[in-house]
Design a protein around this motif. Structure first.
Motif, PDB file in Angstrom:
ATOM      1  N   THR A  21       0.807  -1.217   0.075  1.00 19.67           N
ATOM      2  CA  THR A  21      -0.013  -0.003   0.133  1.00 19.67           C
ATOM      3  C   THR A  21       1.003   1.136  -0.218  1.00 19.67           C
ATOM      4  N   SER A 102      -7.614   4.402  -3.921  1.00 17.84           N
ATOM      5  CA  SER A 102      -8.585   3.660  -3.090  1.00 17.84           C
ATOM      6  C   SER A 102      -9.176   4.416  -2.101  1.00 17.84           C
ATOM      7  N   PRO A 121     -13.598   5.034   0.383  1.00 17.12           N
ATOM      8  CA  PRO A 121     -13.573   5.412   1.917  1.00 17.12           C
ATOM      9  C   PRO A 121     -12.672   6.861   2.030  1.00 17.12           C
ATOM     10  N   ASP A 148     -20.555   7.926   4.667  1.00 19.73           N
ATOM     11  CA  ASP A 148     -19.841   7.144   5.522  1.00 19.73           C
ATOM     12  C   ASP A 148     -18.625   7.572   5.594  1.00 19.73           C
ATOM     13  N   THR A 190      -3.797   4.241   9.493  1.00 22.50           N
ATOM     14  CA  THR A 190      -3.256   2.883   9.292  1.00 22.50           C
ATOM     15  C   THR A 190      -4.730   1.897   9.169  1.00 22.50           C
ATOM     16  N   ASP A 191      -5.685   2.281  10.149  1.00 25.02           N
ATOM     17  CA  ASP A 191      -6.873   1.547  10.290  1.00 25.02           C
ATOM     18  C   ASP A 191      -7.622   1.670   8.939  1.00 25.02           C
ATOM     19  N   LEU A 192      -7.796   2.937   8.348  1.00 24.03           N
ATOM     20  CA  LEU A 192      -8.386   3.207   7.172  1.00 24.03           C
ATOM     21  C   LEU A 192      -7.872   2.199   5.978  1.00 24.03           C
ATOM     22  N   ARG A 194      -5.806  -0.376   6.367  1.00 20.47           N
ATOM     23  CA  ARG A 194      -6.149  -1.879   6.413  1.00 20.47           C
ATOM     24  C   ARG A 194      -7.397  -2.168   5.983  1.00 20.47           C
ATOM     25  N   THR A 195      -8.549  -1.497   6.364  1.00 19.47           N
ATOM     26  CA  THR A 195      -9.825  -1.927   6.209  1.00 19.47           C
ATOM     27  C   THR A 195     -10.241  -1.601   4.876  1.00 19.47           C
ATOM     28  N   SER A 196      -9.188  -0.896   3.921  1.00 16.71           N
ATOM     29  CA  SER A 196      -9.848  -0.464   2.682  1.00 16.71           C
ATOM     30  C   SER A 196      -9.147  -1.176   1.626  1.00 16.71           C
ATOM     31  N   PRO A 199      -7.746  -7.298  -0.486  1.00 18.78           N
ATOM     32  CA  PRO A 199      -7.329  -8.545  -0.002  1.00 18.78           C
ATOM     33  C   PRO A 199      -6.171  -9.282  -0.898  1.00 18.78           C
TER      34      PRO A 199
END
Length: 200
Positions: A21, A102, A121, A148, A190-192, A194-196, A199
């Motif tokens: 990323t 992204s 996001p 959101d 980091t949370d944004l 990782r969740t976005s 995979p």
């Protein structure tokens, strides 16, 4: 461990263990890109390559280069996010519509146009004591962003604490430390990512 490389125009923070990323981050008006290196280094330490850009004429509104001019500085990155501080964030909003992007990260900033249909996001970080991008201005910008969007207000943080460039005229008085702000920035961004992130 994070490796830092810089020129007049940009700073690249490369993680010891990159996860594919990347974040292109545009500096605020007349702020040296190196001023953001410490605040963004925690994001890099977590695995995201960070490219901090000095906009044309040190003024993001004058920036005309395509996103690829910045992503090319880290060719191994597979998934990109964009962000910026203050006016840098305003320009980042314009890059956010690029198919290669992204997600969008705003530091004490908001979009000048309507990005409510962006479909990606968005994270908006703001400071409780920001005298420039005030809480009222951030709140007024909500309708221009996707419904959101994640809004995070950093308690006691001032506008200039999103970087490390000293006091700024018109800013509020910080009642928190730079270390705390850095930790909060790292956690939220980091949370944004990782969740976005897509995979494997």
């Amino acid at each position: 461990m994070v490796t830092t490389q810089w020129t007049y125009d940009h700073v690249v923070l490369t993680p010891a263990d990159p996860d594919g990323t990347g974040l292109v981050f545009l500096a605020g008006a007349k702020v040296d890109p190196l001023a953001y290196a410490d605040k963004l280094s925690g994001i890099a330490a977590a695995g995201t390559t960070v490219v901090i850009v000095r906009p044309v004429l040190n003024f993001a509104i004058a920036e005309f280069r395509p996103l690829e001019a910045f992503t090319s500085l880290a060719p191994t990155v597979e998934q990109w996010f964009v962000g910026g501080h203050s006016l840098g964030g305003v320009k980042a909003c314009q890059y956010a519509g690029d198919p290669a992007v992204s997600g969008l990260v705003l530091f004490a900033s908001y979009c000048a146009g309507d990005e409510s249909g962006l479909g990606k996001p968005v994270l908006s970080l703001s400071g409780e004591n920001d005298g420039l991008s005030t809480p009222a201005k951030i709140d007024a910008s909500r309708d221009a962003l996707p419904s959101d969007t994640v809004f995070v207000q950093l308690p006691g943080a001032a506008h200039a604490q999103f970087g490390d460039y000293g006091l700024q005229p018109g800013d509020g008085t910080a009642t928190t430390t730079d270390a705390v702000v850095r930790s909060q920035i790292t956690a939220a961004v980091t949370d944004l990512i990782r969740t976005s992130a897509a995979p494997d």
